[in-house]
Write a protein that holds these residues in place. Structure first.
Motif: not given
Lengths: 367, 367, 367, 367
Positions: C219-221, C226, C286-287, C349, D1-3, D110, D114
């Motif tokens: 989780i997180g981009e 981020k 990212i988690s 997120y 949304m890859s951020g 991570t 992901k």
């Protein structure tokens, strides 16, 4: 916000001018694991390319797609995909004359009012060439939709007064028509119509229709982010589009409620269906599982060789004749742009739609 | 993203269901110092209110505006303005029947598909009552536009087949017409047409037209955030709208370029103007200083008392007759909603437009 | 953009001033089907409420939660959830004096500079009371996380110089401490420290620590969105927060790479784990599946009764003593606000994270 | 949304991997009329470039900036500015080994969790090389700030335990220090410290401090979009940053309110000023006109040659020694990245801030 970024989760950022280095797009939010390379995107750009028929400008543009990031070993990695299409021969011509006045129907005047000056070479950023980036991104969106069993098909519904009724539609004929019209008889008539206008140094408009098959139910958000509202923006953002309709559109205004309402029924397999599709596949802003149908009204090409009145930079009233060869109609080339914008919008809303129910989210994360 | 937030800089968030506690809106990004109180907003809600004429539902809704935040000593403070309009008598009726089937033309089915269940009381969030929040926020946007010398006027252009041509327009008559039609002869004919449909337990649609006067040039962003694209989304997001046009819209598709292009000229005061306005005030997605003109196609009211076919929750094919009194046409009540959505969108884009030139930003900060 | 809207897919819009009608929040994008009523939200507001201990203001605020929309038959419907908490006795006091000068440490001066004037009653929108809306929305986010097996726990890590080391942490003691400190010995010392400051009409700051258990990986981009970047914004947006750390935070700057890197290992069940968690559960934005750990630095309460120097509206240099009773420390009350902001951010997120892989999207839609 | 998209009005979209074609950025929303060419951007990239000192990797990267759009006759046109920096020699090395295991401290694990797989060549998108795009966009933002009289200066505040106090700061020495430390004595000590770690195949972290001079008052939005919250996200989004502070940051937690509050006074010219700046130039999320001061905690470089424990793709516990030359510290190279992110954020918020007052908007449009 110069307005060149589009989307919520599946987002694209386009750049480039008609006569600059090239046109490009960055696709942010494409999921990882999608098979992708240049050969998947190139055919869409070839469809947009000018110079293919009598009815489009004979300029030679190769429009060769180059992917610069976001792909590894033939698949998307989930990180931004940068695509560039270099312009060719972009310094060949003298634009000193065009720089001095405002072409009717073009964005010359409004760009000057907004920005104080403009890149006048070939229309700069306001050129139809800008759509190249949309088409490249659209090709990726279409590849995603294909994986989900969703098909997007657009075609020329009418050119000037020559229109194809629902009964006359023969989708397989679109690719045989130089105008992308899915009825070769109508296409022939439209060709004659265009030749007439061409001889008069004039131009035509028309309507592009788009049908989406295989759309799941439940996509689109109520209130402001209705699926049809999002599609309306997507389509109206294409240069030269002056109107958008969903389903029966403006025709619904002269129908009665009993004529226009789509009745539900349950078929023998226990599936809920509609006995008609006046709504065009969207009800309350949410897809209902039937085909999505929409239409874009495209104005006649602004660039014409005919004598026109306008104003120059010295605020003198002048007469102009715009040189160069112009598309007598841009409708056929707009077909793939409509498909692209529809696809990009659908992918974005399909992604957003995955979080509508707590149960779905639980199933996903507690797997 | 349930889609109830709208805008970039001037943003609104609406909430509320037809038969819940009330309807509300939070306006975020309203500049400080605007004179504002309930009396400025109330008249717009009164225009939207049902029960005013034969041709609208005789339900009694007070729709009293209450401002809960963001105002101090009669002016906006720059912080969010929360507005609530409480529903009255909202627990009066039995909806157990309506809960069991899908009304044709309504969002009952798509809501169930999206969310798994729905608040079926009066249509819940998909009720036309949702627009109350838009109108309240629109009143604020209209107050801002007024300060800038910009006027937004919408009216009923057509009801069913009865339409008003440009020549027949008499704007001052709109307020005298129970249908908000700016031509009393046409209004009379439309009333007769509606009575006929009403007797047949049926309904009608129509077209709302909106004209914006006093718009500065240079507003709107090229490419995806064109002003007309934003307006198309704004308008199409109103329930029952099935089509949107700017300027000559779909009519441009049968015109030639020489007929459709707006010529520029310089008047005796040295101002650049256009000799026609087929474009509807927007070129290349950017306002050109002439009036913005757009039209919304509104389908016939879905709720009709006539017998209709549909499916119930047990997937049985049934016939229904929807009880209660229904608007035979919602077009007149949609007029103020169109004004509201146009105003909200214009304010947002006017704010964004302040940063188009480095020179303007320098003048602002180096004052 | 007055900045009162937060989030991408799970979005909230808050409104309200310290001494206006009330405080509210609209939650847009909450999935349908989540069990929810006031009793689930109220306990969080009770934790935020002042007047509970010696160390918080003895003002009486009931802070009763009222849900106004988005719930039907005990579950969320997927449409916006509007929550209001009415202010009580909000017109009781005379603020004419406070209106005339700028309180040190407060936003009086910056609000005036930004907006030209301000609602000075109790700090208006810049009051800590604004966080009430965050906490109400946070309670919904926490309910969603609970369904996913994710726990968010914050507590007072330090008050002034009295801090609890990792070894001294006894989480179950937090609820027994009037300062929400998870170590009763430390809590006692902190209480004495606060009494000392209180006697000097002064105030203290401290650190809130938050631990998230059960977070899925992935989780997180990467790049701008981020997960730690989003959390940093979430936390820093709470008034009085002056610093944010993830994992070992500022301490990592004096460690070597070999000390700070978390090694991976595979346990006997075949699960990949880390032998330490200096990173605080997030790597590359990212988690990583271990606990997320973060800390917020909260400055001493700005409102103190002591004599202070400042400037009045007439630009005179003056001395002031701010009347009324003030929290000598706000850290314990900020604990639940930190939990709320962390939860809201994680939910957003987690939703975005469902579209990272094409395979997941295919599984979802081709079910 | 890859951020990879950042900002509201002034927005950037970055793309590119460590070992792909190149790194790029699209800047959307840059106002028209800003003088710009490659020579203005190149110096910032040269500062970010590795291989300049003993303490950075001796890899040869040219990092030559190419502007591809948005500029005409030496000035920005208001349309997107696309910048590309091609990678050199990017296919030279064998990454087959690195592909097989997860490097401690890196995002390898991570990313795999992901996205299912990753571009492992040089870290792909999670490489520090990603910041190249930020620096290029930051150079444009810094050019805008310069036009507004705003200066952004960052430098190395500490390396490991060697730190520079406020009294020891000698800004002009930063450029003479190979570590960008504004005190040559401290710099010398830090060099020795780094050599020691280098000999042990280890690495160090440190703190970057950034000071913004000339900031106008009133910038930043209360509640969620506080200026310090936005800056916290901007800074924490830089890889390796584990903490952010504004003003006195974590130190405020041990101060009393009377020590920490900044008093206002009026100077002899009638200007309101603060007698101290513990707040770091931001109060209530809004700039107060004094210098903005912030700090970023940067963890020690994750890539070290020392033996480390980790897991490979076959889930075997293994020992690794990562080959190649690594930066023993990345703090000095991060300095320009911090400046870039601060500048991009400030420009965005300065633009948003122009619409805070109705009076300003009226002055703008009724000119």
């Amino acid at each position: 916000m110069s307005g060149s970024i589009y989307g919520n989760i599946f987002r694209i950022a386009t750049w480039g001018e008609s006569h600059g280095t090239g046109i490009g797009v960055v696709v942010d939010g494409c999921p990882a694991g999608l098979p992708l390379d240049e050969s998947i995107i190139q055919p869409y750009l070839d469809r947009r390319k000018p110079g293919q028929t009598l009815y489009a400008t004979p300029r030679k543009e190769e429009d060769k797609v180059i992917i610069q990031s976001g792909i590894f070993e033939g698949r998307t990695t989930g990180t931004p995909i940068s695509i560039v299409i270099y312009n060719e021969n972009h310094q060949s011509r003298d634009y000193s004359e065009i720089a001095k006045y405002y072409r009717p129907g073009h964005a010359d005047y409004t760009f000057d009012q907004k920005y104080g000056f403009r890149d006048y070479r070939g229309g700069g950023r306001s050129s139809g060439r800008e759509t190249t980036g949309r088409v490249a991104a659209g090709a990726i969106a279409l590849a995603i939709l294909k994986e989900l069993g969703i098909k997007v098909n657009a075609y020329t519904k009418s050119i000037g007064p020559i229109t194809i009724s629902e009964q006359e539609l023969q989708l397989e004929q679109a690719k045989l028509s130089p105008l992308y019209m899915p009825n070769l008889d109508a296409s022939k008539k439209a060709e004659e119509y265009l030749l007439g206008l061409k001889n008069e140094q004039d131009s035509a408009g028309g309507i592009v229709e788009c049908i989406v098959e295989g759309m799941p139910t439940g996509i689109g958000e109520p209130v402001f982010d209705k699926l049809d509202a999002a599609l309306a923006k997507a389509i109206m953002s294409i240069g030269a589009v002056k109107g958008v309709e969903i389903g029966d559109g403006f025709q619904t205004t002269t129908k009665s409620g009993s004529e226009n309402n789509d009745s539900f029924y349950c078929d023998s397999d226990g599936n809920i269906k509609k006995s008609s599709n006046h709504a065009g596949g969207i009800s309350g802003g949410i897809s209902d599982g039937s085909n999505i149908i929409l239409r874009a009204a495209i104005k006649p090409t602004s660039s014409i060789s005919r004598k026109q009145h306008t104003v120059n930079k010295d605020k003198e009233n002048i007469e102009i004749e715009i040189g160069g060869r112009h598309d007598p109609v841009i409708v056929p080339r707009a077909v793939v742009v409509v498909e692209a914008m529809v696809a990009i919008t659908l992918v974005d809303y399909l992604f957003v739609g995955m979080t509508s129910r707590m149960e779905w989210i639980k199933n996903f994360y507690r797997k």
